[in-house]
Design an enzyme around this catalytic site. Structure first.
Site, PDB file in Angstrom:
ATOM      1  N   LYS A 124       0.832  -1.204   0.000  1.00 15.53           N
ATOM      2  CA  LYS A 124       0.000   0.000   0.000  1.00 15.53           C
ATOM      3  C   LYS A 124       0.869   1.258   0.000  1.00 15.53           C
ATOM      4  O   LYS A 124       0.642   2.184  -0.779  1.00 15.53           O
ATOM      5  CB  LYS A 124      -0.922  -0.029   1.223  1.00 15.53           C
ATOM      6  CG  LYS A 124      -1.838   1.152   1.251  1.00 15.53           C
ATOM      7  CD  LYS A 124      -2.853   1.066   2.377  1.00 15.53           C
ATOM      8  CE  LYS A 124      -3.263   2.465   2.754  1.00 15.53           C
ATOM      9  NZ  LYS A 124      -2.938   2.811   4.117  1.00 15.53           N
ATOM     10  N   ASP A 164      -7.087   1.376   0.429  1.00 18.42           N
ATOM     11  CA  ASP A 164      -7.212   1.521   1.886  1.00 18.42           C
ATOM     12  C   ASP A 164      -8.627   1.116   2.298  1.00 18.42           C
ATOM     13  O   ASP A 164      -9.428   0.669   1.473  1.00 18.42           O
ATOM     14  CB  ASP A 164      -6.857   2.947   2.320  1.00 18.42           C
ATOM     15  CG  ASP A 164      -7.960   3.932   1.968  1.00 18.42           C
ATOM     16  OD1 ASP A 164      -8.864   3.575   1.178  1.00 18.42           O
ATOM     17  OD2 ASP A 164      -7.938   5.052   2.494  1.00 18.42           O
TER      18      ASP A 164
END
Ligand code: SF4
Length: 214
Positions: free
Chosen positions: A124, A142
């Site tokens: 991420k 997310d």
């Protein structure tokens, strides 16, 4: 699981996001790519507002890996102790700074593999840095994007990698670069977890969510 939205609907949705906000920006403060990496790594399980509060003074003192190493782990802890998991995060900030100095000449690399080799930098974080700094159409999924993707069918998937793939495969290419920020901002301020503000949503007529909050 909700079905993937058709291309034409996605095109209309992202056209509206673009009209509303042509150049969406992330909300994590940084002064260069190194501080962006540190800020994103610190933001796991913390809010952007909380991270910005902690890094305001930290980045004035340490905006390069060399300066962060000079500050040391205890010095980093002093600045970030209001953030969750701060001890572990401080350790990683020092380790990743050391690796940047030892293996990358003090510069942040631009490849996914090299970014993910840095301590505390996962898929991420690498995607956020690739997207925001290096302008790759990388999609960092997310909690907001995961929720919206599965609530609306914009990018459904059973896990973050599947959602990432749904964005890459289905969202029209001209919207790929900013898709990440448009979706995060939509999730943070409109399509919220507990009480989505459907009455004030610019894509309400296109959204198939059955429990709209009207
Ligand atoms: S209509 Fe409601 S559920 Fe659908 S995208 Fe908008 S805020 Fe989210």
């Amino acid at each position: 699981m909700i079905k993937q939205m058709p291309y034409q609907t996605l095109h209309e949705i992202f056209s509206r996001f673009q009209t509303q906000e042509a150049e969406p920006k992330g909300e994590l403060d940084h002064v260069n790519v190194y501080t962006l990496v540190v800020a994103v790594a610190l933001s796991a399980q913390a809010t952007d507002v909380g991270v910005n509060k902690a890094t305001k003074e930290l980045f004035k003192i340490a905006d390069t890996p060399e300066k962060m190493l000079a500050l040391g782990e205890a010095g980093v802890i002093e600045h970030i102790k209001t953030i969750g998991l701060f001890r572990n995060k401080a350790k990683n900030v020092i380790k990743l700074s050391q690796k940047l100095v030892d293996e990358f000449g003090g510069k942040v690399p631009s490849s996914r593999a090299a970014l993910e080799s840095l301590p505390g930098v996962g898929r991420k974080t690498a995607n956020v840095v690739l997207n925001m700094w290096f302008h790759h159409p990388a999609q960092a999924v997310d909690t907001h994007i995961f929720r919206i993707g599965n609530r609306t069918g914009i990018c459904p998937g059973k896990d973050v990698v599947a959602v990432e793939r749904a964005i890459e495969d289905n969202i029209p290419v001209e919207f790929q670069h900013h898709a990440h920020h448009w979706l995060i901002l939509h999730g943070r301020y409109v399509c919220k977890a507990r009480a989505p503000v459907c009455g004030n949503c610019i894509i309400r007529d296109l959204c198939p969510f059955e429990e709209k909050n009207l």
